[in-house]
Enzyme design. Structure first.
Site, PDB file in Angstrom:
ATOM      1  N   HIS A  37      28.759  14.480   0.174  1.00  0.00           N
ATOM      2  CA  HIS A  37      30.163  13.717  -0.011  1.00  0.00           C
ATOM      3  C   HIS A  37      29.952  12.268   0.851  1.00  0.00           C
ATOM      4  O   HIS A  37      30.446  11.249   0.370  1.00  0.00           O
ATOM      5  CB  HIS A  37      31.193  14.512   0.108  1.00  0.00           C
ATOM      6  CG  HIS A  37      31.624  15.772  -0.828  1.00  0.00           C
ATOM      7  ND1 HIS A  37      31.423  17.142  -0.163  1.00  0.00           N
ATOM      8  CD2 HIS A  37      31.615  15.781  -2.011  1.00  0.00           C
ATOM      9  CE1 HIS A  37      31.654  17.927  -1.137  1.00  0.00           C
ATOM     10  NE2 HIS A  37      31.650  17.293  -2.247  1.00  0.00           N
ATOM     11  N   LYS A 149      22.874  16.144  -7.742  1.00  0.00           N
ATOM     12  CA  LYS A 149      22.645  17.546  -7.422  1.00  0.00           C
ATOM     13  C   LYS A 149      23.395  18.383  -8.838  1.00  0.00           C
ATOM     14  O   LYS A 149      22.855  19.213  -9.304  1.00  0.00           O
ATOM     15  CB  LYS A 149      23.150  18.253  -6.252  1.00  0.00           C
ATOM     16  CG  LYS A 149      23.057  19.671  -6.098  1.00  0.00           C
ATOM     17  CD  LYS A 149      23.692  20.032  -4.946  1.00  0.00           C
ATOM     18  CE  LYS A 149      24.150  21.764  -5.200  1.00  0.00           C
ATOM     19  NZ  LYS A 149      25.444  21.670  -5.928  1.00  0.00           N
ATOM     20  N   MET A 184      22.748  20.257  -0.078  1.00  0.00           N
ATOM     21  CA  MET A 184      23.990  20.355   0.312  1.00  0.00           C
ATOM     22  C   MET A 184      25.089  20.611  -0.668  1.00  0.00           C
ATOM     23  O   MET A 184      24.884  20.100  -1.840  1.00  0.00           O
ATOM     24  CB  MET A 184      24.629  19.073   0.900  1.00  0.00           C
ATOM     25  CG  MET A 184      23.689  18.394   1.943  1.00  0.00           C
ATOM     26  SD  MET A 184      24.252  18.703   3.508  1.00  0.00           S
ATOM     27  CE  MET A 184      23.078  18.025   4.573  1.00  0.00           C
ATOM     28  N   SER A 186      29.241  22.708  -1.089  1.00  0.00           N
ATOM     29  CA  SER A 186      30.264  23.149  -0.535  1.00  0.00           C
ATOM     30  C   SER A 186      30.077  24.869  -0.489  1.00  0.00           C
ATOM     31  O   SER A 186      30.584  25.692   0.289  1.00  0.00           O
ATOM     32  CB  SER A 186      31.754  22.983  -1.101  1.00  0.00           C
ATOM     33  OG  SER A 186      31.752  21.666  -1.374  1.00  0.00           O
TER      34      SER A 186
END
Ligand code: PAF
Length: 281
Positions: A37, A149, A184, A186
């Site tokens: 992000h 992604k 990456m 969350s």
């Protein structure tokens, strides 16, 4: 940095920025911010005068048995990170602000949503398209920034912006990976130490496919088979899908042509992870 919670206040901020002739960059997120992000925010900062980050865990893009309730939420940590990245505003509405009683409008994109995550997560892209369209309407950014992604999400949103003649440029930023290759996400926060190690099987399988293609193996079924076998070798991994489609149209193909998307969705324990690579035949 400001945190704005209502649509009215957000629109007021936008109006003032526009009156000053400032360009606006939007980074839509569901929070629990990570380096992926932050890379989007830094890119937005380079290209736009004002950066707005939306943080909203959007209920309409989660299925009934998915992780909406336990999706990680950390506004304090997120605010610190966004502020350091030079963000001017966090837009953080409550669910009833975005979907008040009686809310009944949704955006459906056909075709490319009927495969990959669209099959395993019915209604997911309807929720994504709807919330992104709402954010674009409220914030009216010159540019909006998304990560590669979520390759299918990017294609769905590009389709929506083009089909509905929306006045925004979508900027797509390459996948950001940990040093060992894990993309990456969350959801990586849900992984135990052992699962974190097992999750590397996604990146390793993408690399394996890339090596096969580099050696001249362009048969889709053969490459898929090798990737599936490789993932199945990791006992903590359970495949949701392994697919290769033409890119960017996501058509079914037998042979890897100029560009093909290899997309993976794999459960590591209870955590569903996705990753992808563009193969060039
Ligand atoms: O990619 C995400 O985090 C979400 O799907 C998005 C684009 C913020 C919409 O809720």
């Amino acid at each position: 940095m400001k945190i704005i919670e209502t649509i009215k206040d957000m629109k007021f901020f936008v109006q003032q920025a526009k009156e000053k002739g400032l360009s606006i960059g939007l980074v839509p997120t569901m929070g629990s911010l990570h380096e992926g992000h932050l890379t989007l925010m830094r890119q937005a900062k380079k290209e736009c005068d004002v950066v707005v980050v939306s943080i909203f865990v959007n209920p309409t893009q989660f299925g009934p048995n998915e992780d909406y309730g336990k999706y990680p939420r950390d506004l304090t940590g997120d605010s610190e990170q966004a502020s350091k990245a030079g963000v001017e505003v966090i837009f953080h509405p409550q669910v009833q602000e975005m979907y008040p009683k009686g809310y009944n409008s949704f955006i459906e994109i056909d075709g490319i949503t009927q495969k990959l995550c669209g099959l395993s997560r019915p209604g997911h892209f309807r929720g994504v398209a709807t919330i992104v369209a709402k954010l674009l309407n409220i914030i009216q950014p010159d540019k909006a920034f998304f990560g590669q992604k979520d390759a299918q999400q990017v294609l769905v949103l590009q389709r929506m912006v083009s089909d509905l003649n929306m006045n925004v440029i979508l900027e797509i930023v390459p996948i950001v990976r940990e040093r060992d290759g894990l993309a990456m996400s969350s959801r990586n926060a849900f992984l135990s130490e052992e699962e974190r190690g097992a999750a590397l099987i996604l990146y390793r399988s993408l690399q394996l496919a890339q090596q096969l293609v580099a050696k001249g193996e362009l048969n889709v079924e053969k490459v898929k088979h090798q990737v599936i076998m490789n993932i199945q070798g990791e006992e903590r991994a359970q495949i949701d899908y392994v697919e290769i489609h033409s890119y960017p149209l996501l058509e079914n193909v037998d042979v890897i042509g100029e560009k093909a998307l290899l997309a993976l969705a794999v459960r590591i324990g209870n955590t569903r992870l996705i990753d992808n690579i563009i193969l060039e035949g």
